[in-house]
Design an enzyme around this catalytic site. Structure first.
Site, PDB file in Angstrom:
ATOM      1  N   ASP A 262       0.838  -1.198   0.000  1.00 31.56           N
ATOM      2  CA  ASP A 262       0.000   0.000   0.000  1.00 31.56           C
ATOM      3  C   ASP A 262       0.881   1.259   0.000  1.00 31.56           C
ATOM      4  OD1 ASP A 262      -2.443  -1.649   0.534  1.00 31.56           O
ATOM      5  OD2 ASP A 262      -1.303  -2.086   2.337  1.00 31.56           O
TER       6      ASP A 262
ATOM      7  N   HIS B 127      -4.760  -3.248   6.503  1.00 35.36           N
ATOM      8  CA  HIS B 127      -4.500  -3.542   5.088  1.00 35.36           C
ATOM      9  C   HIS B 127      -5.823  -4.013   4.478  1.00 35.36           C
ATOM     10  CE1 HIS B 127      -2.971  -5.094   1.368  1.00 35.36           C
ATOM     11  NE2 HIS B 127      -3.471  -6.273   1.643  1.00 35.36           N
TER      12      HIS B 127
END
Ligand code: NAX
Length: 331
Positions: free
Chosen positions: A162, A190
């Site tokens: 990410d 996440h």
């Protein structure tokens, strides 16, 4: 010729999967511990995947990597984690069509109880564990709670993908190289509630905000593109991110063992100590610096505006809900 150092033992679960296929050659090439340190790969799979794993073993042999001193292939976690210095927990059941996130947590949770115990009983005293298999924050929490001997600070879950996606979006928007962007932050889970934060990010010597000069883009397209990037890759490729996930795992492990550059941080999901009012004990993504010997510290003193505080709360609330759904698996 100087004697080679003692090899590092690296356990990789789900080693015959798609991430494993991109990850194993890079570890064997010495990208985590450096070009002087030999490695032994200890690969764990479930019995139906052992045939495929044997094919991967043959290919690794055929690479004749100078640093690769051994390949263990097994379906026994006690063998895979034996004396491991680093465990990359990639293996998990994938989310099938129609499956809710909550179902996935319940499906995968028990795997991480067993693996946490096997790490506790077998791994080296200095073991570091990186959880990649989803839902990675909560899987990390489950495994950590099953392994009382291994300190909480030795556990992390991966939000580096990410983080890298956020860098790529800013570089693309501003029209600079990826290397020119630093200090983005991924906060929280996440998942698509994560909060990719740009307010402290830099583009060369400027703030990212000044370089892009478009706050509305950050608040809308930037956040949603990073949050939904995994889905976009699945739609385009028919398969989930694998090369970029393996690359992120390499970045995560390399930064952990060889340190973050001076003045820079990365994002890792680690056990909260209560920093930024994130409940102690949750595995949340934070900005961290790494000292190069397997230790991380949460970067302190970053401020939030109201928008950011709200986003942080959403993703931390999701982490609490995930934890509450697996309380029976936490010891
Ligand atoms: P694959 O389905 O290709 O591979 C998973 C492998 O794990 C399979 O070979 C399977 O046999 C094995 N496995 C299943 N249960 C196991 C167990 N109990 N012990 C050992 N091995 C086991 O998935 P892949 O694309 O490699 O993704 C692996 C995991 O990474 C998934 O959970 C996925 O959701 C997660 N991801 C996490 C990311 C992150 O940023 N944290 C990003 C990429 C990826 O989505």
């Amino acid at each position: 010729m100087a004697a080679m150092p003692t090899p590092k033992r690296i356990a990789i679960t789900g080693a015959a999967g798609q991430i494993g296929y991109s990850l194993l050659p890079r570890i064997a090439a010495g990208e985590i511990f450096g070009p002087e340190v030999p490695v032994i790969l200890q690969c764990l799979e479930i019995p139906p995947a052992l045939g495929a794993l044997n094919g991967v073993r043959m290919e690794l042999e055929d690479c004749a990597f100078p640093l690769l001193e051994g390949i263990v292939c097994t379906d026994d976690p006690n063998i895979a984690f034996k004396d491991a210095n680093l465990c990359l927990l990639v293996g998990a059941k994938p989310r099938s069509k129609g499956m809710q996130r909550g179902d996935l947590i319940r499906e995968n949770g028990p795997i991480f109880v067993g693996q946490g115990k096997a790490i506790d009983e077998n791994a080296a005293a200095d073991v570091r564990v990186v959880v990649i298999g989803n839902p990675c924050n909560t899987n990390c929490l489950i495994a950590m709670s099953s392994a009382k001997r291994v300190p909480a600070t030795n556990w992390t879950a991966m939000t580096q993908l990410d983080h890298n996606r956020a860098i790529a979006q800013i570089a693309g928007r501003v029209g600079v190289e990826y290397r020119d962007v630093s200090n983005v932050v991924i906060w929280g889970n996440h998942s698509n509630t994560q909060f990719p934060e740009w307010r402290h990010a830099k583009v060369k010597d400027q703030t990212a905000s000044a370089a892009a000069a478009d706050e509305a883009w950050f608040k809308e397209a930037f956040i949603s593109t990073v949050q939904e990037r995994g889905k976009a890759v699945i739609e385009a490729r028919g398969l989930s991110s694998a090369m970029s996930a393996a690359n992120a795992a390499m970045d995560h492990a390399r930064l952990l063992f060889r340190g973050t550059p001076t003045g820079e941080w990365t994002s890792m999901a680690v056990c909260s100590d209560g920093s930024y009012d994130i409940e102690e004990g949750l595995i949340s993504s934070f900005p961290v610096t790494c000292d190069g010997s397997g230790n991380w510290s949460i970067v302190q003193g970053l401020d939030f505006d109201d928008f950011g505080r709200e986003r942080l709360e959403i993703t931390v609330n999701e982490l609490k809900q995930e934890r509450d759904a697996v309380t029976d698996l936490l010891s």
